[in-house]
Design a protein around this motif. Structure first.
Motif, PDB file in Angstrom:
ATOM      1  N   GLU A  97       0.832  -1.200   0.000  1.00 55.52           N
ATOM      2  CA  GLU A  97       0.000   0.000   0.000  1.00 55.52           C
ATOM      3  C   GLU A  97       0.869   1.253   0.000  1.00 55.52           C
ATOM      4  OE1 GLU A  97      -3.182   0.084   2.773  1.00 55.52           O
ATOM      5  OE2 GLU A  97      -3.644  -2.033   2.548  1.00 55.52           O
ATOM      6  N   SER A  98       0.327   2.344  -0.525  1.00 56.62           N
ATOM      7  CA  SER A  98       1.079   3.588  -0.665  1.00 56.62           C
ATOM      8  C   SER A  98       0.741   4.624   0.404  1.00 56.62           C
ATOM      9  CB  SER A  98       0.822   4.198  -2.048  1.00 56.62           C
ATOM     10  OG  SER A  98      -0.566   4.447  -2.235  1.00 56.62           O
ATOM     11  N   THR A  99      -0.112   4.273   1.357  1.00 52.33           N
ATOM     12  CA  THR A  99      -0.453   5.200   2.429  1.00 52.33           C
ATOM     13  C   THR A  99       0.820   5.612   3.165  1.00 52.33           C
ATOM     14  OG1 THR A  99      -2.559   4.081   2.723  1.00 52.33           O
ATOM     15  CG2 THR A  99      -1.849   5.544   4.489  1.00 52.33           C
ATOM     16  N   ALA A 181      11.089 -16.767   6.267  1.00 56.52           N
ATOM     17  CA  ALA A 181      11.539 -16.912   4.880  1.00 56.52           C
ATOM     18  C   ALA A 181      10.384 -16.655   3.912  1.00 56.52           C
ATOM     19  CB  ALA A 181      12.121 -18.303   4.655  1.00 56.52           C
ATOM     20  N   ILE A 182       9.207 -17.129   4.277  1.00 60.81           N
ATOM     21  CA  ILE A 182       8.016 -16.884   3.457  1.00 60.81           C
ATOM     22  C   ILE A 182       7.718 -15.392   3.411  1.00 60.81           C
ATOM     23  CG2 ILE A 182       5.526 -17.291   3.265  1.00 60.81           C
ATOM     24  CD1 ILE A 182       6.067 -20.003   4.720  1.00 60.81           C
ATOM     25  N   ARG A 189       4.268  -7.181  -1.535  1.00 58.21           N
ATOM     26  CA  ARG A 189       3.238  -7.663  -2.453  1.00 58.21           C
ATOM     27  C   ARG A 189       1.852  -7.278  -1.921  1.00 58.21           C
ATOM     28  NH1 ARG A 189       5.070 -11.916  -5.504  1.00 58.21           N
ATOM     29  NH2 ARG A 189       3.229 -11.460  -6.801  1.00 58.21           N
ATOM     30  N   PRO A 190       0.834  -7.274  -2.782  1.00 58.63           N
ATOM     31  CA  PRO A 190      -0.521  -6.941  -2.333  1.00 58.63           C
ATOM     32  C   PRO A 190      -1.016  -7.904  -1.250  1.00 58.63           C
ATOM     33  CG  PRO A 190      -0.381  -6.864  -4.711  1.00 58.63           C
ATOM     34  CD  PRO A 190       0.906  -7.462  -4.232  1.00 58.63           C
ATOM     35  N   ALA A 196      -2.637 -15.519   0.286  1.00 54.28           N
ATOM     36  CA  ALA A 196      -2.627 -16.802  -0.413  1.00 54.28           C
ATOM     37  C   ALA A 196      -1.347 -17.583  -0.134  1.00 54.28           C
ATOM     38  CB  ALA A 196      -2.789 -16.566  -1.917  1.00 54.28           C
ATOM     39  N   ALA A 197      -0.210 -16.897  -0.153  1.00 57.23           N
ATOM     40  CA  ALA A 197       1.072 -17.562   0.101  1.00 57.23           C
ATOM     41  C   ALA A 197       1.154 -18.062   1.536  1.00 57.23           C
ATOM     42  CB  ALA A 197       2.216 -16.594  -0.197  1.00 57.23           C
TER      43      ALA A 197
END
Length: 335
Positions: A97-99, A181-182, A189-190, A196-197
């Motif tokens: 996010e860009s906030t 590590a994950i 990322r979004p 999901a990951a």
């Protein structure tokens, strides 16, 4: 000059008495009391801007929170009491996010739970914090969800493994390492991608780890350091695993711990605050200067920019002086 004095103390951790000596070497007489008076006047000017900073931080859906002790002089007693500076951070850059990121600080004369409850009275969302019991009343309202901190859990097992590398604590550290590590792979990322990951990869690790912790706990002394570390984790398991279901949440509370570190460094140099008013003043400076740095600004240039304008600035537009709102102007000036 005013900006330099403030930044030297609250960003570069240089006590006022040392600054006074440095100026004296250059033939400039600036007493410690005069410098302190200047900071008091600056702090009063910055109050509306600090309020705008607080509103920005607490308007997000996730806030990191932590506190750190601050010795405060008790007038007439020749001793200090232990007060607190509370840090609240809004930083969603890791979730893509860009906030603008921001840190708001608040001072309290003690660590009673009513203080964070007051600070977060209008906040709704996820509070990422350590296991401080004073936050429980906030979670009980139902408008704030708890998210735990795996860094705190890791430290407890790390201390055990350091003394006994063959203990089960080393195994726990390996599993926690897999979780981090994950996170390294999905940072920035979004939120949907992170979620999901985490569900696909971190979820199974956490299920296996919980089972292993419960199994181990049954076979060891409940008073052992390992049992205490396991108990700490299991007691907070729901909050610790919440990040898997929400990509906006972080795996730990390091976002605020990095900002609190400035207070710890200052505490080593100037030892104590002179009064409760001094503690409130420090909170205001730490918040604005740390936020300037979070947004890539030179804190001294930023504060000078603000001080040149804020006395005559309309109060209902003071948020225009927040760091990210003036970043472009400061960039043009520097170039």
């Amino acid at each position: 000059l005013l900006a330099h004095v403030a930044v030297a103390k609250f960003a570069d951790h240089l006590p006022l008495y040392r600054q006074s000596v440095i100026y004296a070497r250059e033939g400039v007489t600036l007493s410690r009391s005069l410098l302190a008076d200047w900071l008091g006047q600056i702090s009063a000017l910055l109050r509306p801007l600090d309020d705008a900073l607080r509103d920005h931080v607490l308007s997000g859906t996730k806030v990191h929170a932590d506190d750190t002790p601050v010795p405060v002089l008790q007038p007439g007693r020749g001793a200090t009491k232990t007060a607190r500076l509370w840090g609240y951070v809004r930083d969603d850059r890791a979730a893509g996010e860009s906030t603008p990121p921001a840190a708001w600080f608040a001072y309290t004369p003690d660590r009673k739970g009513r203080h964070p409850a007051e600070h977060l009275a209008t906040f709704e969302g996820t509070l990422q914090a350590d296991g401080y019991a004073g936050f429980n009343a906030i979670y009980a309202t139902g408008r704030v969800r708890e998210a735990g901190c795996w860094a705190h859990v890791r430290r407890k097992f790390f201390e055990i493994a350091k003394l006994d590398p063959a203990s089960m604590a080393s195994e726990v550290l390996e599993r926690i390492g897999e979780l981090y590590a994950i996170e390294a792979e999905v940072r920035g990322r979004p939120a949907r991608v992170r979620r999901a990951a985490r569900q696909a990869r971190a979820g199974p690790v956490l299920v296996a780890l919980e089972a292993r912790l419960r199994e181990t706990l049954e076979g060891i002394s409940k008073k052992s350091p390992l049992a205490q570390a396991i108990g700490y984790a299991l007691k907070r398991w729901e909050g610790l695993t919440r990040y898997v279901e929400d990509g906006r949440i972080e795996i730990d509370n390091n976002a605020v711990e990095r900002e609190i570190r400035a207070v710890a460094l200052g505490r080593k140099n100037y030892l104590f605050a002179g009064s409760d008013a001094g503690g409130e003043r420090a909170a205001r400076f730490y918040g604005l200067l740390n936020t300037a740095k979070l947004n890539g600004l030179d804190p001294e240039a930023y504060l000078a920019h603000v001080l040149e304008r804020i006395a005559e600035y309309p109060v209902n537009r003071v948020e225009e002086l927040l760091p990210w709102r003036v970043a472009e102007k400061l960039s043009r000036t520097a170039s």
